[in-house]
Design a protein around this motif. Structure first.
Motif, PDB file in Angstrom:
ATOM      1  N   ALA A  79       0.931  -1.318   0.027  1.00 57.89           N
ATOM      2  CA  ALA A  79       0.087  -0.018  -0.131  1.00 57.89           C
ATOM      3  C   ALA A  79       0.540   1.193  -0.201  1.00 57.89           C
ATOM      4  O   ALA A  79       1.889   1.398   0.907  1.00 57.89           O
ATOM      5  N   GLY A  80       0.596   2.002  -1.076  1.00 62.89           N
ATOM      6  CA  GLY A  80       1.235   3.567  -1.021  1.00 62.89           C
ATOM      7  C   GLY A  80       2.782   3.432  -1.821  1.00 62.89           C
ATOM      8  O   GLY A  80       3.214   4.019  -1.566  1.00 62.89           O
ATOM      9  N   ALA A  81       3.423   1.840  -2.444  1.00 66.24           N
ATOM     10  CA  ALA A  81       4.358   1.824  -2.926  1.00 66.24           C
ATOM     11  C   ALA A  81       3.941   2.750  -4.595  1.00 66.24           C
ATOM     12  O   ALA A  81       3.133   2.751  -4.738  1.00 66.24           O
ATOM     13  N   GLY A 102      16.137  -3.097   4.597  1.00 67.29           N
ATOM     14  CA  GLY A 102      15.485  -3.050   5.881  1.00 67.29           C
ATOM     15  C   GLY A 102      14.547  -2.179   5.795  1.00 67.29           C
ATOM     16  O   GLY A 102      14.520  -1.545   4.868  1.00 67.29           O
ATOM     17  N   ASP A 103      13.841  -1.495   6.830  1.00 70.61           N
ATOM     18  CA  ASP A 103      12.459  -0.949   6.598  1.00 70.61           C
ATOM     19  C   ASP A 103      13.296   1.365   6.061  1.00 70.61           C
ATOM     20  O   ASP A 103      14.835   0.997   7.143  1.00 70.61           O
ATOM     21  N   ARG A 115       4.969   1.645   1.453  1.00 67.11           N
ATOM     22  CA  ARG A 115       5.360   2.703   1.121  1.00 67.11           C
ATOM     23  C   ARG A 115       7.015   2.749   0.512  1.00 67.11           C
ATOM     24  O   ARG A 115       8.053   4.054   0.302  1.00 67.11           O
ATOM     25  N   VAL A 116       7.954   1.647   0.203  1.00 68.29           N
ATOM     26  CA  VAL A 116       8.313   1.474  -1.016  1.00 68.29           C
ATOM     27  C   VAL A 116       7.823   2.231  -2.491  1.00 68.29           C
ATOM     28  O   VAL A 116       7.410   2.067  -2.852  1.00 68.29           O
ATOM     29  N   VAL A 136       9.187  -1.989   5.353  1.00 69.98           N
ATOM     30  CA  VAL A 136       8.667  -0.438   4.793  1.00 69.98           C
ATOM     31  C   VAL A 136       9.474   0.637   4.727  1.00 69.98           C
ATOM     32  O   VAL A 136      10.634   1.313   5.037  1.00 69.98           O
ATOM     33  N   GLY A 137       8.623   1.633   3.529  1.00 65.49           N
ATOM     34  CA  GLY A 137       9.402   3.052   3.054  1.00 65.49           C
ATOM     35  C   GLY A 137      11.060   3.051   2.847  1.00 65.49           C
ATOM     36  O   GLY A 137      11.607   4.152   2.310  1.00 65.49           O
TER      37      GLY A 137
END
Length: 359
Positions: free
Chosen positions: A275-277, A325-326, A293-294, A309-310
């Motif tokens: 989601a949000g990637a 990693g995040d 969020r990637v 994440v991110g």
């Protein structure tokens, strides 16, 4: 509606998941996003589909995360209880420590690292029909020499537990799922380390107990390593591994709500886009798991990798068999190959790491 089975389910999820670091620094392995939902959700969905309602989760590492997400289990049609260990116990200690929470006369014990397609109703029915003390899910594998093997006789009774050997007498291995009669489970010694394969089961055999084998050749995978985790997630997305919890249709890709994939980007091989990637123009994603969020920039290549994440991947970067990693950042033009792991919030500058000399 599937009829209810009068057995308890016990899922052991207390391990630290060290083989999957750095992803497990922020979340326990069974809670890592796998084909769009926490890994454990797929197993719980299969437990419910089999007609089992009461589940005891044996937790330790980051125990609070499980209860925060699953609560009392009502959203999955389950009744979930939690047993929290101060220290991650071995398998048998964890089995013994949940005994006080059981309600039924029989309990199905699951290793929380395993992705399996075994018919759970048939497993339980075999246990009941044969009046076994313990029934073990035995998986047929192509190379049993990598595992301990478990031979059975013509009636399906287990005859021995053999250590790893170059020439095992059977292709049947312990698949990490058991049905116990409750008094047998309660007979496991409390308060000390016990090995189920080296002590409990051989001891039961020696004492004349009936240990039965439920032999199966369906889908089976231990997702403890990054390579296996990526494969398991992709197999769930593509419908090769069974689940009732996939948040979308099975296919080559699972793109979650709020993700943005450019029209000329390619996403294949059972990849999940969180989601949000954001996947930019010309990027190629194959057999990979992108958490929420990637961001993957133009013309980057991500294959058989897990991106926390991110995490961000720069323009033209190549990642094959990599774990980020995040919040990790891989700069433009970098090339990371099999086994590379980048810790959370680390930034690799543009062009700073390459395995090829063609920069």
């Amino acid at each position: 509606m599937t009829s209810e089975l009068d057995v308890d389910a016990v899922v052991l999820v207390g391990g630290k998941g060290t083989r999957l670091r750095p992803l497990t620094l922020s979340a326990p392995k069974p809670m890592l996003p796998t084909a769009g939902v926490p890994f454990l959700t797929h197993l719980l969905s299969r437990i419910r589909a089999a007609g089992i309602r009461h589940v005891v989760l044996g937790t330790s590492y980051r125990a609070e995360v499980f209860e925060e997400h699953f609560g009392d289990g009502a959203s999955l049609g389950l009744e979930v209880e939690y047993v929290v260990e101060d220290e991650p116990p071995d398998l048998d200690g964890a089995i013994r420590n949940v005994a006080g929470h059981l309600r039924a006369d029989h309990a199905v014990i699951f290793n929380g690292d395993i992705l399996s397609g075994a018919d759970l109703r048939a497993l339980v029915q075999t246990h009941l029909d044969t009046s076994a003390d313990v029934t073990l899910h035995l998986q047929r594998v192509e190379d049993p020499s990598r595992f301990g093997s478990v031979p059975t006789d013509a009636d399906g009774r287990v005859t021995a537990f053999l250590e790893k050997t170059p020439n095992p007498p059977t292709d049947q291995i312990n698949a990490g799922c058991y049905v116990f009669r409750r008094p047998v489970l309660e007979s496991i010694p409390a308060g000390r380390r016990v090995s189920v394969e080296r002590e409990t089961f051989p001891g039961l055999l020696e004492g004349g107990a009936h240990l039965h084998g439920f032999v199966d050749a369906s889908y089976w995978l231990d997702v403890g390593t990054p390579e296996a985790f990526v494969r398991g997630s992709a197999d769930l997305v593509r419908g090769l591994a069974p689940t009732s919890a996939l948040p979308g249709p099975a296919g080559e890709a699972l793109v979650l709500e709020g993700a943005d994939v450019a029209a000329d980007a390619t996403v294949t091989g059972g990849s999940t886009i969180g989601a949000g990637a954001h996947v930019a123009s010309g990027a190629r994603i194959g057999g990979s798991v992108l958490f929420d969020r990637v961001s993957v920039a133009e013309n980057a290549v991500v294959e058989n990798s897990v991106l926390g994440v991110g995490a961000r991947v720069g323009k033209g970067a190549v990642l094959k068999g990599v774990v980020l990693g995040d919040g990790a950042v891989v700069g433009a033009g970098c090339e990371l190959l099999d086994g590379a792991r980048v810790w959370p919030d680390v930034t690799l500058p543009d062009g700073s790491i390459r395995f090829s000399s063609d920069a």
